[in-house]
Design an enzyme around this catalytic site. Structure first.
Site, PDB file in Angstrom:
ATOM      1  N   THR A 199       0.899  -1.367   0.025  1.00 38.24           N
ATOM      2  CA  THR A 199      -0.049   0.047  -0.086  1.00 38.24           C
ATOM      3  C   THR A 199       0.847   1.272   0.120  1.00 38.24           C
ATOM      4  OG1 THR A 199      -1.969   1.004   0.949  1.00 38.24           O
ATOM      5  CG2 THR A 199      -0.375   0.121   2.457  1.00 38.24           C
ATOM      6  N   LYS A 218       3.367   1.161  -3.941  1.00 37.09           N
ATOM      7  CA  LYS A 218       2.900   0.240  -5.098  1.00 37.09           C
ATOM      8  C   LYS A 218       3.797   0.610  -6.258  1.00 37.09           C
ATOM      9  CE  LYS A 218      -1.889   0.338  -3.731  1.00 37.09           C
ATOM     10  NZ  LYS A 218      -3.432   0.301  -4.359  1.00 37.09           N
ATOM     11  N   ASP A 250      -6.638  -4.733  -7.929  1.00 37.84           N
ATOM     12  CA  ASP A 250      -7.684  -3.839  -7.921  1.00 37.84           C
ATOM     13  C   ASP A 250      -8.597  -3.752  -9.095  1.00 37.84           C
ATOM     14  OD1 ASP A 250      -6.449  -2.503  -5.374  1.00 37.84           O
ATOM     15  OD2 ASP A 250      -5.343  -1.067  -6.612  1.00 37.84           O
ATOM     16  N   GLY A 293      -4.104   6.726  -8.781  1.00 36.17           N
ATOM     17  CA  GLY A 293      -3.572   5.421  -8.941  1.00 36.17           C
ATOM     18  C   GLY A 293      -4.688   4.520  -8.933  1.00 36.17           C
ATOM     19  N   GLY A 304     -17.530   2.168  -1.763  1.00 36.33           N
ATOM     20  CA  GLY A 304     -16.164   1.233  -1.981  1.00 36.33           C
ATOM     21  C   GLY A 304     -15.658   0.014  -1.239  1.00 36.33           C
TER      22      GLY A 304
HETATM   23  P1  ATR Z   1      -5.494   7.080  -5.396  1.00 36.34           P
HETATM   24  O1  ATR Z   1      -4.364   6.343  -5.383  1.00 36.34           O
HETATM   25  O2  ATR Z   1      -6.628   6.634  -4.662  1.00 36.34           O
HETATM   26  O3  ATR Z   1      -6.264   7.421  -6.554  1.00 36.34           O
HETATM   27  P2  ATR Z   1      -4.502   9.884  -5.318  1.00 36.34           P
HETATM   28  O4  ATR Z   1      -3.352   9.148  -6.356  1.00 36.34           O
HETATM   29  O5  ATR Z   1      -4.156  10.652  -4.087  1.00 36.34           O
HETATM   30  O6  ATR Z   1      -5.045   8.478  -4.794  1.00 36.34           O
HETATM   31  O7  ATR Z   1      -5.525  10.512  -6.387  1.00 36.34           O
HETATM   32  C1  ATR Z   1      -6.345  11.330  -5.535  1.00 36.34           C
HETATM   33  C2  ATR Z   1      -7.454  11.842  -6.695  1.00 36.34           C
HETATM   34  O8  ATR Z   1      -8.449  12.611  -5.713  1.00 36.34           O
HETATM   35  C3  ATR Z   1      -6.847  12.540  -7.521  1.00 36.34           C
HETATM   36  O9  ATR Z   1      -7.542  12.613  -8.694  1.00 36.34           O
HETATM   37  C4  ATR Z   1      -7.048  14.149  -6.989  1.00 36.34           C
HETATM   38  O10 ATR Z   1      -7.072  15.443  -7.810  1.00 36.34           O
HETATM   39  P3  ATR Z   1      -5.706  15.977  -8.198  1.00 36.34           P
HETATM   40  O11 ATR Z   1      -5.112  15.111  -9.219  1.00 36.34           O
HETATM   41  O12 ATR Z   1      -6.282  17.205  -8.772  1.00 36.34           O
HETATM   42  O13 ATR Z   1      -5.035  16.196  -7.124  1.00 36.34           O
HETATM   43  C5  ATR Z   1      -8.548  13.679  -6.367  1.00 36.34           C
HETATM   44  N1  ATR Z   1      -9.030  14.886  -5.256  1.00 36.34           N
HETATM   45  C6  ATR Z   1      -8.355  14.954  -4.091  1.00 36.34           C
HETATM   46  N2  ATR Z   1      -9.097  15.810  -3.437  1.00 36.34           N
HETATM   47  C7  ATR Z   1      -9.895  16.537  -4.184  1.00 36.34           C
HETATM   48  C8  ATR Z   1     -10.673  17.569  -4.070  1.00 36.34           C
HETATM   49  N3  ATR Z   1     -11.089  18.350  -3.003  1.00 36.34           N
HETATM   50  N4  ATR Z   1     -11.777  17.772  -5.398  1.00 36.34           N
HETATM   51  C9  ATR Z   1     -11.251  17.146  -6.574  1.00 36.34           C
HETATM   52  N5  ATR Z   1     -10.582  16.237  -6.694  1.00 36.34           N
HETATM   53  C10 ATR Z   1      -9.755  15.823  -5.443  1.00 36.34           C
END
Ligand code: ATR
Length: 299
Positions: free
Chosen positions: A67, A71, A107, A134, A253
C-alpha cells in the site's frame, strides 16, 4: 490463532500501515477456514523497501500486499509483473513463487467484481471516471479490458487526466474511445448525459469533508446511471446516498476493497476466499475506526 513453525505468513507493507484493515480481513478468513496462516502488517519506510522485499523472500513469507507509498516503487524489485500491473506500473500484491517474485494488481478485478454486484456489465458501457490517481488508472484499465465503449476522465488537475489517457491509450481496442473532460459541473454534467456508469475515485465525499460535497451536480444522477464510489469512509457517501435517493443503483467502496483482498488471498493460498467473512471483518474494523482513529479509502 496459534503461530508455530508450520504457520504460513503473508502481510502488508505500507508507511504508515497502522490504519490498514487488510489484517482484519485476511486473518478472519484464515480463522474461518481453519487455515494455519497469518497476515502481518509491516511498517516499511520507502528507503527500506528493497531490503524488506528481499528479506520477506529470504524468510519464506508467501506474499504481501503493498500500500502507500510502495505500489509503484516495488515494481523495480520484482522478477515479473503480470496482468493489469504490467500496464499501470503499480502492484498491490506480490507472491514469492519459488525463487521468483511476481507482482500483480488486484484492484481492477476487485472493481469489476463490485460492478457485477451492482448489476453492471461494462461491455459496451459509456463511463465517466472522476479522478486520475492510481485508483483511477486501475479502474480505467479494467474497464477497457472489459470492453467499455467510451471512457471520459475528469480530474481537478487536468494534466493528470491527460497523462492517464496517454498511459492507457495504447490499450484501447477498435471502437473504444478514451477522452478527458474539464473539471467543472457543466462539463461533467455534459459527459454524464450519454453515460450509463459514473465512477468516483477522488477523495470528494470522504468523512473529513464537512461540506458533504457531491462531485457532480445532483440533477446529473439519473435513475439509469449506475454509480460506483471507491470511497468507503463513510460506507455511504453523499454521492451514493444521493444517487440512491434519486432512484439509481449505487454502491460504495467497501466491496472493491474486500474483493481486491479476496483475489490476493486466492493468489497466495490457491483457496477460494470466504468473501462474506472478509466483508464482515472489514465492516467491523471500519466501525471500530469510526470512533475517531482517522480514516482512509486505501487498502
Ligand atoms: P488514489 O491512489 O486513491 O487514486 P491519489 O493518487 O492521491 O489517490 O488521487 C486522488 C485523486 O483525488 C486525484 O484525482 C485528486 O485530484 P488531483 O489530481 O487534482 O489532486 C482527487 N482529489 C483529491 N481531493 C480532491 C478535491 N477536493 N476535489 C477534487 N478532486 C480531488
Amino acid at each position: 490463532m496459534r503461530i508455530t513453525g508450520t504457520t504460513r505468513v503473508v502481510g502488508v507493507l505500507g508507511y504508515p500501515v497502522g490504519h490498514s484493515l487488510s489484517p482484519d480481513m485476511h486473518n478472519a478468513a484464515f480463522d474461518a477456514l481453519d487455515m494455519d496462516w497469518c497476515y502481518v502488517p509491516f511498517e516499511v519506510a520507502p528507503d527500506r523497501l528493497e531490503q524488506s522485499v528481499r528479506g520477506l523472500a529470504a524468510l519464506g513469507v508467501v506474499g504481501a500486499n503493498l500500500t502507500i507509498p510502495h505500489k509503484r516503487a516495488a515494481v523495480a524489485h520484482l522478477d515479473e509483473v503480470r496482468g493489469d500491473a504490467a500496464i499501470t506500473g503499480s502492484v498491490n500484491t506480490i507472491h514469492f513463487d519459488g525463487d521468483r517474485l511476481i507482482g500483480y494488481s488486484t484492484d481492477g478485478d476487485g472493481f469489476l467484481g463490485a460492478l457485477a454486484g451492482l448489476g453492471v456489465d461494462p461491455a459496451g458501457t459509456e463511463a465517466v471516471v472522476l479522478g486520475a490517481g492510481g485508483s483511477a488508472v486501475a479502474i480505467v484499465v479494467a474497464l477497457m479490458r472489459a470492453g467499455a465503449a467510451r471512457i471520459t476522465v475528469a480530474n481537478r488537475t487536468p494534466e493528470r487526466a491527460q497523462a492517464l489517457v496517454e498511459l492507457v491509450g495504447s490499450q484501447a481496442g477498435s471502437g473504444m474511445t478514451i477522452a478527458t473532460a474539464p473539471w467543472d459541473s457543466e462539463s461533467i454534467g455534459e459527459a454524464l448525459e450519454g453515460a450509463n456508469l459514473l465512477v468516483n475515485t477522488t477523495s470528494v465525499g470522504m468523512k473529513a469533508d464537512p461540506q458533504q460535497t457531491l462531485p457532480v451536480p445532483a440533477e446529473a444522477l439519473r435513475p439509469d446511471l449506475a454509480v460506483y464510489d471507491i470511497v468507503y469512509t463513510p460506507l455511504e457517501t453523499p454521492l451514493v446516498r444521493t444517487a440512491l435517493e434519486r432512484g439509481g443503483r449505487a454502491l460504495g467502496g467497501a466491496r472493491m476493497l474486500v474483493l481486491q483482498g479476496a483475489i490476493s488471498f486466492r493468489i497466495w493460498t490457491g483457496v477460494d476466499p470466504p468473501v462474506e467473512v472478509m466483508e464482515n471483518a472489514l465492516r467491523a474494523g471500519l466501525e471500530r475506526a469510526h470512533a475517531g482513529e482517522g480514516e482512509s479509502k486505501k487498502m
